[in-house]
Design an enzyme around this catalytic site. Structure first.
Site, PDB file in Angstrom:
ATOM      1  N   ASP A  31      -7.292   4.189   0.808  1.00 26.59           N
ATOM      2  CA  ASP A  31      -6.712   2.854   0.754  1.00 26.59           C
ATOM      3  C   ASP A  31      -5.345   2.810   1.443  1.00 26.59           C
ATOM      4  O   ASP A  31      -5.057   1.872   2.179  1.00 26.59           O
ATOM      5  CB  ASP A  31      -6.607   2.331  -0.694  1.00 26.59           C
ATOM      6  N   ASP A  53       0.754   7.099   2.809  1.00 31.17           N
ATOM      7  CA  ASP A  53       2.176   6.854   2.617  1.00 31.17           C
ATOM      8  C   ASP A  53       2.939   8.079   3.142  1.00 31.17           C
ATOM      9  O   ASP A  53       3.190   8.175   4.340  1.00 31.17           O
ATOM     10  CB  ASP A  53       2.384   6.606   1.119  1.00 31.17           C
TER      11      ASP A  53
HETATM   12  C1  PRP Z   1      -2.658   6.781  -3.393  1.00 33.49           C
HETATM   13  C2  PRP Z   1      -3.642   6.704  -2.236  1.00 33.49           C
HETATM   14  C3  PRP Z   1      -3.574   8.077  -1.644  1.00 33.49           C
HETATM   15  C4  PRP Z   1      -2.142   8.486  -1.905  1.00 33.49           C
HETATM   16  C5  PRP Z   1      -1.360   8.276  -0.665  1.00 33.49           C
HETATM   17  O1  PRP Z   1      -3.316   7.261  -4.509  1.00 33.49           O
HETATM   18  O2  PRP Z   1      -4.937   6.385  -2.640  1.00 33.49           O
HETATM   19  O3  PRP Z   1      -4.498   8.953  -2.237  1.00 33.49           O
HETATM   20  O4  PRP Z   1      -1.637   7.662  -2.947  1.00 33.49           O
HETATM   21  O5  PRP Z   1      -0.032   8.689  -0.838  1.00 33.49           O
HETATM   22  P1  PRP Z   1       0.623   9.809   0.055  1.00 33.49           P
HETATM   23  O6  PRP Z   1       0.258   9.546   1.473  1.00 33.49           O
HETATM   24  O7  PRP Z   1       2.096   9.624  -0.210  1.00 33.49           O
HETATM   25  O8  PRP Z   1       0.145  11.148  -0.415  1.00 33.49           O
HETATM   26  P2  PRP Z   1      -2.623   7.382  -5.954  1.00 33.49           P
HETATM   27  O9  PRP Z   1      -2.035   8.759  -6.118  1.00 33.49           O
HETATM   28  O10 PRP Z   1      -1.699   6.236  -6.167  1.00 33.49           O
HETATM   29  O11 PRP Z   1      -3.881   7.319  -6.945  1.00 33.49           O
HETATM   30  P3  PRP Z   1      -4.848   6.072  -7.252  1.00 33.49           P
HETATM   31  O12 PRP Z   1      -5.670   5.866  -6.019  1.00 33.49           O
HETATM   32  O13 PRP Z   1      -5.684   6.518  -8.405  1.00 33.49           O
HETATM   33  O14 PRP Z   1      -3.981   4.889  -7.578  1.00 33.49           O
END
Ligand code: PRP
Length: 184
Positions: free
Chosen positions: A100, A103
């Protein structure tokens, strides 16, 4: 109707849907006859995955992983723990990682190394939202929905404290919801 906790709608439901349909068509054309496996990362990505596969009229399969970073809920630490592993072998398969949001890139950086070790024929990345401002690990994104500014977004799978995943659009969270310190 905009949720009271949303300061601004960044991408309307219609804009998101239209872009997802485009990505699906592009993937379907590129992967025709290759029967890809779409590997998605719980939980946020499932909304995107669900819409994306319905825009891909080719044979494909789906697998799901769940990972957790050791950081706070809003900031990745780079250390990733696998909570749910793949349920099928990806050896020799054409893998599309569906995310999704990218970051810092730390989650995907870890995950890509992990998936590479399983011997797939190829791995490409499809992400709905790219937030390059905070990138710590370089990630080559093959299919990108939108590039967004460094704002804390929710909706269409993205949460704050597990809430708002069900909003049909991507919105910016109102600062009063998270208090004085903005989430990363
Ligand atoms: C979000 C997203 C990625 C990650 C990206 O998941 O789905 O897996 O963060 O962040 P990064 O590029 O800084 O590593 P999250 O950890 O929020 O879990 P979720 O999908 O269950 O909300």
């Amino acid at each position: 109707m905009m949720h009271a906790d949303v300061e601004e709608v960044l991408l309307s439901g219609e804009e998101v849907q239209a872009r997802v349909v485009e990505l699906g068509a592009q993937l379907a054309a590129d992967y025709e006859g290759r029967e890809p496996v779409l590997v998605s990362v719980l939980k946020g990505s499932i909304i995107f995955l669900a819409d994306l596969v319905r825009a891909m009229p080719i044979p494909l399969s789906i697998d799901l992983m769940e990972v957790s970073s050791y950081g706070t809920s809003t900031e990745s630490s780079g250390q990733v723990r696998i909570l749910k592993d793949l349920s099928t072998s990806i050896e020799g398969r054409e893998v599309i990682v569906v995310e999704d949001i990218i970051d810092t890139g730390l989650t995907l950086n870890y995950l890509l190394r992990y998936l590479h070790d399983k011997g797939p024929a190829s791995i490409r990345i499809c992400c709905l939202l790219d937030k390059p401002a905070r990138r710590l690990a370089p990630i080559e994104i093959d299919y990108r929905g939108f590039t967004i500014a460094d704002r804390f977004v929710i909706g269409y799978g993205l949460d704050y404290g597990e809430r708002y995943r069900n909003l049909p659009y991507i919105g910016v969270l109102r600062p009063s919801v998270y208090g004085a310190a903005p989430p990363a």
